[in-house]
Design an enzyme around this catalytic site. Structure first.
Site, PDB file in Angstrom:
ATOM      1  N   GLY A 158       0.817  -1.201   0.000  1.00 20.86           N
ATOM      2  CA  GLY A 158       0.000   0.000   0.000  1.00 20.86           C
ATOM      3  C   GLY A 158       0.850   1.250   0.000  1.00 20.86           C
ATOM      4  CB  SER A 159       1.310   4.026  -1.625  1.00 21.20           C
ATOM      5  OG  SER A 159       0.174   4.166  -2.472  1.00 21.20           O
ATOM      6  N   GLY A 160       0.453   5.976   0.450  1.00 21.13           N
ATOM      7  CA  GLY A 160      -0.372   7.090   0.891  1.00 21.13           C
ATOM      8  C   GLY A 160      -0.803   7.018   2.344  1.00 21.13           C
ATOM      9  CB  SER A 161      -0.380   7.395   5.355  1.00 24.56           C
ATOM     10  OG  SER A 161       0.913   7.943   5.358  1.00 24.56           O
ATOM     11  N   GLY A 163      -4.179   2.782   5.907  1.00 26.61           N
ATOM     12  CA  GLY A 163      -4.121   1.693   6.872  1.00 26.61           C
ATOM     13  C   GLY A 163      -2.993   1.802   7.876  1.00 26.61           C
ATOM     14  NE  ARG A 283       4.691   5.475  -4.874  1.00 26.80           N
ATOM     15  CZ  ARG A 283       4.327   6.514  -4.143  1.00 26.80           C
ATOM     16  NH1 ARG A 283       4.334   7.729  -4.669  1.00 26.80           N
ATOM     17  NH2 ARG A 283       3.961   6.358  -2.886  1.00 26.80           N
TER      18      ARG A 283
END
Length: 430
Positions: A158-161, A163, A283
């Site tokens: 996952g990404s973007g914080s 969870g 990225r």
């Protein structure tokens, strides 16, 4: 001669438009392949070509790119991670299939798995927080006991914080572990959780192109237990020695993970041990970060990335030096956004470069504890560091909004109840 085209796998709500416009400036026709092109409003607004295709299916992407090659000279392929960083590994597979410059898909996959990434970096001697892998509530509890509270729980992918949460006590731990293991979180793999020591100290991240550190930014988070970035500043207030240590560790991470092609950014906390690595991202950073790098150093990361993708020589020379910062507007409650205003007044302040509002009036706001809670941002630049925080503060103070909380179940029932019958008045003759 066939028209040169740049294939963009999926889009990005914040930086996707930058890629479309940069490609057009370079004389390359951007074509977006997306499972749902309507997600990205800028595509329709710009009239940019978009094709619906299952971007989780490599064979489907190969077929679509092969079809496009009958009309276009496909100069390069890249894409966006969004909520699913493994899309970038798919980009690497596509580049290999068509013999185009691109990232190593195996390196991207290793990096996107946070546990595998930790293992590889640990073997290379990179300083990191203590960590454990857990697959159920008992393993989460055991891992936290071994590491010691507080700990950070996060999904392996996952990404973007999304969870990610700080757990200070056993109740926090049980609650968030239950949430992550319940299936309410969107997973791409089996239910696995990374339990990490909470590394305390200032947060920094290094923006890198290839094997060159372009700059290091300082970042601040909103209130815990979530990790929502509230403010960025480029360059970070570091001594030469601190900068060198972060840059050296960043490049060691890339070497260990087999990265070093194209953009990446490495996140740190500066602790009592010095810089410890929180995460390596294979990225370009999203949000306002590419804009801040360009304002601070004169390096256009998006344009230079596209040059690399289409086989042209990039130019990473810094053209100037100033301070740039961004402050994000974060929703403070759930409910309906009644109105939001003040962006025009904020944009008119000296030093303010951009004010962008993501949410519109009458939009329902449901906070998720990650980057999706942000409803706008302010970007500013200055020749001196000192005024940046003040400029951002003045600008943010001019933007205001009102959110009406959603009705409680009782209030909802009352609002949906039929109105009382009108009173019946009988008129009698005297």
């Amino acid at each position: 001669m066939a028209r040169r085209a740049l294939i963009l796998v999926e889009g990005h709500s914040r930086i996707g438009l930058l890629y479309v416009k940069a490609a057009q400036r370079l004389g390359v026709h951007p074509i977006t392949l997306s499972a749902d092109p309507a997600r990205y409003e800028y595509l329709a607004a710009e009239g940019s070509e978009a094709i619906r295709v299952d971007t989780d299916n490599l064979d489907a992407l190969i077929r679509e790119c092969s079809r496009l090659r009958a009309t276009y000279d496909i100069a390069g392929i890249t894409g966006f991670a969004g909520d699913d960083e493994l899309i970038y590994a798919t980009v690497g597979e596509l580049c290999r299939y068509f013999g185009l410059p691109g990232p190593n898909p195996a390196s991207i996959e290793r990096c996107c798995n946070k546990f595998t990434q930790r293992q590889i970096l640990a073997e290379a001697g990179v300083p990191m927080p203590a960590y454990r892998l857990a697959a159920n509530a008992a393993e989460v509890e055991s891992a936290a006991a071994q590491i010691g509270l507080p700990v950070v729980l996060k999904p392996v992918l996952g990404s973007g914080s999304i969870g990610v949460r700080l757990c200070r006590n056993v109740d926090d731990l049980a609650e968030h572990a239950t949430y992550l293991l319940s299936g309410r979180h969107i997973w791409r793999s089996s239910l696995r959780i990374l339990v990490e020591e909470f590394a305390q100290g200032p947060h920094y991240s290094a923006d890198i192109m290839g094997n060159e550190v372009i700059g290091i930014e300082a970042a601040e988070f909103g209130p815990p237990p979530h990790f929502i970035f509230r403010e960025y500043t480029h360059p970070a207030p570091l001594t030469d020695e601190e900068y060198r240590r972060i840059a050296d560790v960043s490049l060691s991470c890339l070497q260990a993970l087999g990265l070093g092609w194209g953009p990446s950014f490495v996140e740190f906390r500066w602790t009592k041990r010095g810089p410890v690595v929180i995460e390596v991202n294979p990225r370009i950073a999203g949000g306002a970060n590419p804009q801040l790098v360009q304002l601070a150093y004169g390096v256009d990361l998006v344009t230079e990335h596209i040059k690399l993708v289409v086989g042209e020589a990039w130019d990473l020379r810094k053209r100037h030096s100033q301070t740039a910062g961004a402050r994000f507007l974060i929703a403070d409650r759930d409910g309906t956004l009644d109105w939001i205003s003040g962006d025009s007044q904020a944009a008119a302040l000296p030093g303010v470069v951009e004010v962008e509002l993501y949410a519109k009036s009458k939009t329902p706001i449901v906070r998720k504890g990650d980057y999706r809670d942000r409803i706008g941002h302010v970007v500013a630049a200055s020749l001196n560091r000192a005024p940046i925080a003040a400029i951002l503060e003045r600008a943010v103070d001019l933007v205001s909004w009102s959110i009406t909380p959603f009705p409680t179940p009782g209030e909802q029932e009352q609002s949906e109840a039929p109105p009382p019958a009108p009173a019946v008045v009988t008129l009698r003759n005297s």
